[in-house]
Design a protein around this motif. Structure first.
Motif, PDB file in Angstrom:
ATOM      1  N   ARG A  70       0.837  -1.201   0.000  1.00 53.76           N
ATOM      2  CA  ARG A  70       0.000   0.000   0.000  1.00 53.76           C
ATOM      3  C   ARG A  70       0.871   1.250   0.000  1.00 53.76           C
ATOM      4  NH1 ARG A  70      -1.890   3.810   3.379  1.00 53.76           N
ATOM      5  NH2 ARG A  70      -3.934   4.713   2.883  1.00 53.76           N
ATOM      6  N   LEU A  73       2.016   1.808  -3.485  1.00 56.59           N
ATOM      7  CA  LEU A  73       0.973   2.274  -4.395  1.00 56.59           C
ATOM      8  C   LEU A  73       0.629   3.735  -4.163  1.00 56.59           C
ATOM      9  CD1 LEU A  73      -1.438  -0.804  -4.358  1.00 56.59           C
ATOM     10  CD2 LEU A  73       0.126  -0.127  -6.177  1.00 56.59           C
ATOM     11  N   VAL A  74       0.713   4.196  -2.912  1.00 64.16           N
ATOM     12  CA  VAL A  74       0.413   5.594  -2.602  1.00 64.16           C
ATOM     13  C   VAL A  74       1.339   6.523  -3.377  1.00 64.16           C
ATOM     14  CG1 VAL A  74       0.550   7.346  -0.787  1.00 64.16           C
ATOM     15  CG2 VAL A  74      -0.606   5.180  -0.329  1.00 64.16           C
ATOM     16  N   GLU A  81      -4.493   5.085  -5.753  1.00 62.75           N
ATOM     17  CA  GLU A  81      -3.948   4.059  -4.862  1.00 62.75           C
ATOM     18  C   GLU A  81      -5.008   3.131  -4.289  1.00 62.75           C
ATOM     19  OE1 GLU A  81      -4.093   2.797  -0.868  1.00 62.75           O
ATOM     20  OE2 GLU A  81      -4.467   4.931  -1.254  1.00 62.75           O
ATOM     21  N   ASP A  85      -5.015  -0.750  -4.593  1.00 59.90           N
ATOM     22  CA  ASP A  85      -4.845  -1.510  -3.357  1.00 59.90           C
ATOM     23  C   ASP A  85      -5.871  -2.637  -3.279  1.00 59.90           C
ATOM     24  OD1 ASP A  85      -4.054  -2.287  -0.833  1.00 59.90           O
ATOM     25  OD2 ASP A  85      -5.121  -0.685   0.199  1.00 59.90           O
TER      26      ASP A  85
END
Length: 339
Positions: A70, A73-74, A81, A85
């Motif tokens: 996560r 991805l942010v 995101e 996610d």
């Protein structure tokens, strides 16, 4: 120490990808063998993309100091995101179910036991490996992957040298599920859906493990092993191509004495990938307050049990390519976001 850490990461990457679909030959048959004469080019393209993707993901994970996928991805996708996610989590859950189903298929076909026996045994080991902030997972891979690789490589070499001649196979009438018949697209799909699990691993490991070189070496080894196994599978009969465990079918016909060892290697491959998927899920869900890692892992296992009963071949032909297409979309989205 640095080389030891890089080797540990390389082994973990191999253990993550060499799951039920890969070691059984089911993925390789559906994505590559059915391409016939285009299979070698597809595998070489896949291997090249895998090396580049794995090393780049680990490099960025170290640069951005991520603790879970996560976090990665942010930074990578910004406002996209949350959907990414959810997709990643869904893929890991689907991959966990496939590994459990693969474990059930192995113990049923080879050992004559109830599939539930293999599913539970795989689940227990995966659960234990998900504990300890990654140390349990790395230890499981360090113990299992070398044994698994030696057996798989020996079996593949025996198969290759038992079938001299040019690389060619009569492909099935059509690909199954959502799998393409285009060799470039198949190579890309194979990398994008496999990179979901590999990326979860590479973005969750402690920064002290380094691992850029190890990630690339892991990708290189997997590309070479995939080429060897696809070449070994080229001479399968139509019945073998449609078997639930094609490589086990091939080994039983060429070297019956090796069947028990290969069945063991296949089961170890299932367990290591199940552990990787569960570790990624538990690490992510463990960030939720009041949901410690061990509870998250146990919850995911319980939810995956019913899905695992849907059948190994069906799950491979639908879940993997589906997430491969989504992975391609997310890759293009990431490129746009970074421009």
């Amino acid at each position: 120490m640095i080389l030891k850490d890089e080797l540990a990461v390389a082994i973990a990457v191999v253990g993550t990808m060499v799951g039920a679909g890969f070691a059984s030959g089911q993925e390789l048959v559906q994505f590559f063998v059915m391409l016939g004469s285009e299979a070698p080019a597809a595998v070489m393209l896949m291997g090249t993309l895998l090396i580049l993707a794995a090393s780049q993901v680990r490099r960025l994970a170290l640069k951005w100091r991520t603790n879970s996928y996560r976090d990665f991805l942010v930074v990578l996708l910004g406002k996209w995101e949350k959907p990414a996610d959810m997709v990643t989590g869904a893929f890991l859950f689907g991959g966990l179910a496939i590994m459990l189903a693969g474990s059930g298929a192995v113990v049923k076909e080879h050992f004559g036991l109830a599939p539930l026996t293999g599913i539970i045994a795989c689940g227990v080991l995966a659960f234990l490996a998900s504990l300890g902030k990654g140390h349990g997972f790395l230890l499981l891979n360090a113990l299992m992957v070398p044994v698994m690789m030696v057996i798989i490589i020996v079996a593949a070499l025996i198969a290759v040298f038992s079938q001299p001649g040019p690389f060619h196979v009569s492909p099935p009438a059509s690909p199954g599920g959502l799998i393409s018949s285009n060799w470039i697209l198949n190579a890309c799909l194979y990398v994008t859906y496999n990179m979901a699990g590999v990326a979860v691993l590479l973005t969750s490991l402690p920064a002290s493990r380094k691992g850029v070189l190890g990630a690339g070496v892991g990708g290189l080894f997997l590309g070479g092993l995939a080429y060897l196994l696809v070449k070994a599978l080229r001479g399968l009969s139509p019945a073998g191509l449609q078997a639930e465990l094609p490589l086990l079918y091939l080994v039983s016909g060429l070297q019956p004495g090796l069947v028990h060892l290969y069945a063991l290697a296949l089961w170890l491959a299932v367990v290591t990938t199940a552990a990787s998927n569960l570790y990624g899920l538990a690490t992510r869900l463990g960030q939720i307050p009041a949901l410690p890692t061990w509870r998250a892992a146990l919850l995911m296992l319980i939810l995956a049990l019913p899905v695992a009963t849907c059948g190994f071949i069906n799950l491979v032909s639908w879940i993997y390519p589906f997430f491969g297409y989504i992975g391609l979309f997310l890759l293009l989205l990431a490129l746009v976001c970074r421009l």
